[in-house]
Design a protein around this motif. Structure first.
Motif, mmCIF file in Angstrom:
data_model
loop_
_atom_site.group_PDB
_atom_site.id
_atom_site.type_symbol
_atom_site.label_atom_id
_atom_site.label_comp_id
_atom_site.label_asym_id
_atom_site.label_seq_id
_atom_site.Cartn_x
_atom_site.Cartn_y
_atom_site.Cartn_z
ATOM 1 N N ALA A 118 0.770 -1.179 0.190
ATOM 2 C CA ALA A 118 0.168 0.126 0.036
ATOM 3 C C ALA A 118 0.800 1.511 0.290
ATOM 4 C CB ALA A 118 -1.119 0.204 1.097
ATOM 5 N N PHE A 119 1.881 1.645 0.369
ATOM 6 C CA PHE A 119 2.870 2.498 0.240
ATOM 7 C C PHE A 119 3.581 2.171 -0.735
ATOM 8 C CE2 PHE A 119 3.058 2.295 5.047
ATOM 9 C CZ PHE A 119 3.387 3.107 5.412
ATOM 10 N N ALA A 120 3.672 1.231 -0.902
ATOM 11 C CA ALA A 120 4.831 1.204 -2.387
ATOM 12 C C ALA A 120 3.372 1.771 -3.406
ATOM 13 C CB ALA A 120 4.539 -0.676 -2.869
ATOM 14 N N GLU A 121 2.544 1.646 -3.849
ATOM 15 C CA GLU A 121 1.194 2.325 -4.260
ATOM 16 C C GLU A 121 0.786 3.232 -4.436
ATOM 17 O OE1 GLU A 121 -0.372 0.642 -7.315
ATOM 18 O OE2 GLU A 121 1.313 -1.033 -6.421
ATOM 19 N N GLY A 122 0.743 3.879 -3.308
ATOM 20 C CA GLY A 122 0.258 5.246 -2.905
ATOM 21 C C GLY A 122 1.883 6.049 -3.322
ATOM 22 N N ILE A 123 3.398 5.786 -3.285
ATOM 23 C CA ILE A 123 4.174 6.932 -4.151
ATOM 24 C C ILE A 123 4.024 6.242 -5.402
ATOM 25 C CG2 ILE A 123 6.578 6.735 -4.594
ATOM 26 C CD1 ILE A 123 6.634 7.299 -1.705
ATOM 27 N N LYS A 124 3.883 5.472 -6.569
ATOM 28 C CA LYS A 124 3.326 5.303 -7.346
ATOM 29 C C LYS A 124 2.349 5.991 -8.364
ATOM 30 C CE LYS A 124 4.895 0.786 -7.743
ATOM 31 N NZ LYS A 124 5.094 -1.052 -7.879
ATOM 32 N N GLU A 125 1.218 6.401 -7.378
ATOM 33 C CA GLU A 125 0.035 7.443 -7.390
ATOM 34 C C GLU A 125 0.144 8.665 -7.419
ATOM 35 O OE1 GLU A 125 -4.717 7.755 -5.864
ATOM 36 O OE2 GLU A 125 -4.183 6.130 -5.666
ATOM 37 N N THR A 126 0.763 9.107 -5.956
ATOM 38 C CA THR A 126 1.489 10.403 -6.113
ATOM 39 C C THR A 126 2.238 11.047 -7.113
ATOM 40 O OG1 THR A 126 1.293 10.251 -3.946
ATOM 41 C CG2 THR A 126 3.228 11.726 -4.276
ATOM 42 N N PHE A 127 2.845 10.259 -7.432
ATOM 43 C CA PHE A 127 4.049 10.381 -8.972
ATOM 44 C C PHE A 127 4.029 9.782 -10.138
ATOM 45 C CE2 PHE A 127 6.687 10.664 -4.755
ATOM 46 C CZ PHE A 127 7.449 12.041 -5.043
ATOM 47 N N ALA A 128 2.675 10.034 -10.883
ATOM 48 C CA ALA A 128 2.162 9.053 -11.730
ATOM 49 C C ALA A 128 2.202 10.251 -12.857
ATOM 50 C CB ALA A 128 0.242 8.721 -11.640
ATOM 51 N N ALA A 129 2.319 11.477 -12.511
ATOM 52 C CA ALA A 129 2.222 12.371 -13.521
ATOM 53 C C ALA A 129 3.775 12.031 -13.185
ATOM 54 C CB ALA A 129 1.520 13.406 -13.351
ATOM 55 N N LYS A 130 4.300 12.352 -12.720
ATOM 56 C CA LYS A 130 6.524 12.087 -12.466
ATOM 57 C C LYS A 130 6.697 11.031 -12.686
ATOM 58 C CE LYS A 130 6.463 17.222 -10.780
ATOM 59 N NZ LYS A 130 6.312 17.901 -10.630
ATOM 60 N N PRO A 131 6.629 10.225 -13.395
ATOM 61 C CA PRO A 131 7.079 8.716 -13.194
ATOM 62 C C PRO A 131 8.409 8.822 -13.270
ATOM 63 C CG PRO A 131 6.608 9.518 -15.669
ATOM 64 C CD PRO A 131 6.711 10.585 -14.657
ATOM 65 N N LYS A 132 9.539 9.724 -13.646
ATOM 66 C CA LYS A 132 10.627 9.436 -13.167
ATOM 67 C C LYS A 132 10.855 9.245 -11.898
ATOM 68 C CE LYS A 132 11.523 13.834 -13.913
ATOM 69 N NZ LYS A 132 12.708 15.307 -14.594
ATOM 70 N N LEU A 148 11.968 5.463 -0.026
ATOM 71 C CA LEU A 148 10.732 4.680 1.119
ATOM 72 C C LEU A 148 11.037 3.141 1.961
ATOM 73 C CD1 LEU A 148 7.754 4.664 2.309
ATOM 74 C CD2 LEU A 148 7.892 2.890 0.485
ATOM 75 N N GLU A 149 12.699 2.050 1.127
ATOM 76 C CA GLU A 149 12.561 1.242 1.318
ATOM 77 C C GLU A 149 14.020 1.805 2.185
ATOM 78 O OE1 GLU A 149 13.856 -1.705 2.755
ATOM 79 O OE2 GLU A 149 12.200 -1.620 2.324
ATOM 80 N N ALA A 150 15.080 2.623 1.999
ATOM 81 C CA ALA A 150 15.937 3.126 2.814
ATOM 82 C C ALA A 150 15.429 3.350 4.174
ATOM 83 C CB ALA A 150 16.673 4.000 2.679
ATOM 84 N N GLY A 151 13.944 4.573 4.725
ATOM 85 C CA GLY A 151 13.737 4.578 5.301
ATOM 86 C C GLY A 151 13.361 3.918 6.783
ATOM 87 N N ALA A 152 12.598 2.629 5.988
ATOM 88 C CA ALA A 152 12.325 1.702 6.383
ATOM 89 C C ALA A 152 14.047 1.048 7.030
ATOM 90 C CB ALA A 152 11.584 0.592 5.545
ATOM 91 N N LYS A 153 14.787 0.626 6.125
ATOM 92 C CA LYS A 153 16.057 -0.678 6.998
ATOM 93 C C LYS A 153 16.805 0.663 7.910
ATOM 94 C CE LYS A 153 20.471 -1.635 4.430
ATOM 95 N NZ LYS A 153 21.422 -2.057 3.834
ATOM 96 N N TRP A 154 16.170 2.144 7.597
ATOM 97 C CA TRP A 154 17.545 3.000 8.885
ATOM 98 C C TRP A 154 16.528 2.657 10.534
ATOM 99 C CZ3 TRP A 154 15.654 6.627 12.531
ATOM 100 C CH2 TRP A 154 17.163 6.778 13.426
ATOM 101 N N LEU A 155 15.351 2.066 10.007
ATOM 102 C CA LEU A 155 14.208 2.440 11.731
ATOM 103 C C LEU A 155 15.125 1.261 12.192
ATOM 104 C CD1 LEU A 155 12.664 3.816 13.365
ATOM 105 C CD2 LEU A 155 10.525 2.327 12.117
ATOM 106 N N ARG A 156 15.186 -0.164 11.037
ATOM 107 C CA ARG A 156 14.792 -1.464 11.256
ATOM 108 C C ARG A 156 16.267 -1.285 12.182
ATOM 109 N NH1 ARG A 156 13.057 -2.799 6.253
ATOM 110 N NH2 ARG A 156 14.908 -2.593 5.331
ATOM 111 N N GLU A 157 17.199 -0.866 12.055
ATOM 112 C CA GLU A 157 19.338 -1.275 12.148
ATOM 113 C C GLU A 157 19.274 -0.015 13.001
ATOM 114 O OE1 GLU A 157 21.031 -0.043 9.135
ATOM 115 O OE2 GLU A 157 20.641 -2.168 7.610
#
Length: 162
Positions: A128-142, A151-160
């Motif tokens: 759902a988080f990933a889909e939210g990112i994709k929807e938010t930036f649909a007009a700027k796909p790059k 997003l994943e780097a932020g999650a990884k930082w918290l895990r570590e």
């Protein structure tokens, strides 16, 4: 959250804050009907700057969590007005986003930490988080791939570092 069948409300507050003060947006995600968008106490506070951290930390309910950008300073229970048993986590969001190639994505780094925070009892799935990112930036796909990496780097930082 909507794509997972959750009830969602958001209530932004801008007012005179647009000219440099604090502003906020309350977001409520629930499995049941939401009676009011007004939030008296929150489970999680995400603060992107020092004035917002200082102003809204008291609104986090007992047992809640504060995630904030480390550039706001070094804060803890001694210098924030918080209720009992509130976890306070300083996240180097700008550094994480910069390391991934886009300093402007610092808010996405904090969303990644929020995503990881909920892994024990997730409010939303990682998809759902990933889909939210994709929807938010649909007009700027790059911008999609870089934000997914942040997003994943932020999650990884918290895990570590939690």
């Amino acid at each position: 959250a909507c794509s997972e069948g959750k009830e969602v409300s958001w209530y932004p507050s801008y007012g005179p804050e647009q000219r440099g003060g604090t502003s906020n947006c309350s977001v409520t995600i629930s499995a049941s009907t939401i009676g009011s968008p007004v939030v008296e106490e929150c489970d999680v506070l995400i603060a992107m700057n020092k004035p917002s951290l200082e102003k809204y930390s008291i609104d986090v309910k007992e047992g809640g969590t504060i995630l904030y950008d480390a550039r706001a300073g070094n804060y803890g229970k001694d210098n924030l007005d918080v209720k009992d048993n509130v976890e306070i986590i300083s996240i180097p969001a700008r550094e994480i986003a910069t390391e991934m190639g886009n300093a402007k994505a610092m808010n996405t780094a904090i969303l990644g930490a929020l995503m990881e925070l909920g892994t024990d009892s997730p409010i939303l799935s990682q998809d759902a988080f990933a889909e939210g990112i994709k929807e938010t930036f649909a007009a700027k796909p790059k911008l999609i791939d870089i934000n997914l990496k942040v997003l994943e780097a932020g999650a990884k930082w918290l895990r570590e570092n939690r």
